[in-house]
Scaffold this motif. Structure first.
Motif, mmCIF file in Angstrom:
data_model
loop_
_atom_site.group_PDB
_atom_site.id
_atom_site.type_symbol
_atom_site.label_atom_id
_atom_site.label_comp_id
_atom_site.label_asym_id
_atom_site.label_seq_id
_atom_site.Cartn_x
_atom_site.Cartn_y
_atom_site.Cartn_z
ATOM 1 N N THR A 1 -4.826 5.767 6.123
ATOM 2 C CA THR A 1 -3.822 6.685 6.652
ATOM 3 C C THR A 1 -3.258 6.115 7.948
ATOM 4 O OG1 THR A 1 -5.036 8.555 5.712
ATOM 5 C CG2 THR A 1 -3.419 9.063 7.420
ATOM 6 N N THR B 1 7.034 5.127 11.209
ATOM 7 C CA THR B 1 8.062 4.941 10.187
ATOM 8 C C THR B 1 7.559 3.906 9.190
ATOM 9 O OG1 THR B 1 9.805 5.429 11.786
ATOM 10 C CG2 THR B 1 10.455 4.268 9.769
ATOM 11 N N ALA B 2 7.502 4.292 7.938
ATOM 12 C CA ALA B 2 6.883 3.433 6.913
ATOM 13 C C ALA B 2 7.848 2.335 6.483
ATOM 14 C CB ALA B 2 6.426 4.265 5.726
ATOM 15 N N THR B 3 7.992 1.332 7.316
ATOM 16 C CA THR B 3 8.829 0.188 6.975
ATOM 17 C C THR B 3 8.107 -0.693 5.962
ATOM 18 O OG1 THR B 3 7.905 -1.134 8.772
ATOM 19 C CG2 THR B 3 9.862 0.196 9.279
ATOM 20 N N ILE C 1 4.003 -1.157 5.767
ATOM 21 C CA ILE C 1 3.290 -0.896 4.510
ATOM 22 C C ILE C 1 2.523 -2.146 4.069
ATOM 23 C CG2 ILE C 1 3.613 -0.452 2.043
ATOM 24 C CD1 ILE C 1 5.932 1.417 2.864
ATOM 25 N N LYS D 1 -0.602 -2.603 6.263
ATOM 26 C CA LYS D 1 -1.667 -1.646 5.950
ATOM 27 C C LYS D 1 -2.287 -1.934 4.588
ATOM 28 C CE LYS D 1 -1.534 0.563 9.775
ATOM 29 N NZ LYS D 1 -2.698 0.504 10.696
ATOM 30 N N LEU E 1 1.716 4.431 -2.772
ATOM 31 C CA LEU E 1 2.218 4.797 -1.444
ATOM 32 C C LEU E 1 2.430 6.301 -1.402
ATOM 33 C CD1 LEU E 1 4.936 1.993 -1.154
ATOM 34 C CD2 LEU E 1 2.473 1.832 -0.685
ATOM 35 N N PHE F 1 3.709 9.651 1.084
ATOM 36 C CA PHE F 1 4.433 10.063 2.292
ATOM 37 C C PHE F 1 4.429 11.595 2.356
ATOM 38 C CE2 PHE F 1 6.334 6.214 0.451
ATOM 39 C CZ PHE F 1 5.981 5.297 1.430
ATOM 40 N N ARG G 1 4.047 11.559 11.713
ATOM 41 C CA ARG G 1 4.088 11.371 10.260
ATOM 42 C C ARG G 1 2.735 10.927 9.715
ATOM 43 N NH1 ARG G 1 9.952 8.309 9.403
ATOM 44 N NH2 ARG G 1 11.187 9.922 10.466
ATOM 45 N N ASN H 1 1.338 8.814 6.575
ATOM 46 C CA ASN H 1 1.609 7.911 5.458
ATOM 47 C C ASN H 1 0.270 7.362 4.972
ATOM 48 O OD1 ASN H 1 4.519 7.910 6.248
ATOM 49 N ND2 ASN H 1 3.761 6.701 7.961
ATOM 50 N N GLU H 2 0.226 6.998 3.692
ATOM 51 C CA GLU H 2 -1.007 6.424 3.156
ATOM 52 C C GLU H 2 -0.702 5.314 2.160
ATOM 53 O OE1 GLU H 2 -4.022 10.271 3.424
ATOM 54 O OE2 GLU H 2 -3.207 9.704 1.479
#
Length: 222
Positions: A165, A169-171, A175, A178, A199, A201, A212, A214-215
């Motif tokens: 997690t 901002t999931a650029t 991504i 991670k 992915l 969100f 935010r 994100n995972e």
């Protein structure tokens, strides 16, 4: 001797209202702009998490290390659609089509509650599946048939997954970083993963990046 005069001496005449339009000074305009930015930021802080307090997939955390968790997910039903193109436009198209389904573009014009996250997974070169979980009160038998023939209702069995997690901002670059971190952790722990990364969100786009969720997730090999 001169007679006393009761007429006012050197008294300015009353000002006459100007017909010129009122103009804000630059400094006042700056303060107004700053106020708007502050109000918008406060609204984003409040609305982002609030809008994300919707039903989410049920899982049990088996083990955790910082931002990484081993999870066992309960069975669920998802609505998914295949899209093509670059990752960002592909998820936006998928979101619109599944959102149309839950907002009433289905056989009985039934509205279905929004859930989180919006999930995306690569299934080929510039090919993706985008999916929402369906609320637990619905089953494959009770969900209305989609009005869009490209939207599929799919049962997903209980499964084990490893997840990382992260905020922001999931650029594409974030991504990828991670995903590498999660792969390296799994390899170091002897955890075997399979398939492409999933992915996830959780927040609406107006949420401040720091708030935010994100995972990146991988399914575990049996």
């Amino acid at each position: 001797m001169q007679p006393l005069s009761f007429e006012p001496q050197n008294v300015p005449s009353p000002s006459v209202p100007s017909s010129a339009p009122f103009r804000l000074r630059p400094r006042m305009l700056l303060w107004i702009a700053l106020g708007i930015v502050v109000l918008a930021s406060v609204a984003a802080i409040a609305a982002g998490p609030l809008m994300s307090r919707v039903e989410q997939p049920k899982y049990e955390v088996v083990d955790a290390s910082g931002a990484i968790e081993l999870r066992t997910y309960a069975p669920m039903v998802i609505a998914e659609v295949e899209t093509t193109g670059e990752r960002r436009p592909a998820i936006e198209e998928g979101f619109r089509r599944i959102a149309a389904y839950i907002f009433g573009r289905n056989a009985s014009a039934t509205k279905i509650a929004m859930t989180a996250p919006v999930a995306q997974q690569s299934v080929g070169a510039q090919q993706w599946t985008v999916s929402f979980i369906m609320p637990a009160q619905w089953s494959l038998a009770t969900l209305p048939a989609p009005g869009d023939s490209g939207v599929r209702l799919v049962p997903v069995a209980s499964r084990k997954m490893i997840a990382i997690t992260f905020p922001g901002t999931a650029t594409t670059e974030l991504i990828a970083a991670k995903t590498r971190e999660l792969r390296d952790y799994a390899a170091a722990k002897g955890i075997k993963v399979t398939g492409e990364p999933l992915l996830a969100f959780y927040n609406p786009p107006w949420t401040l990046p720091i708030l935010r969720r994100n995972e990146v997730l991988f399914a575990l090999s049996e």
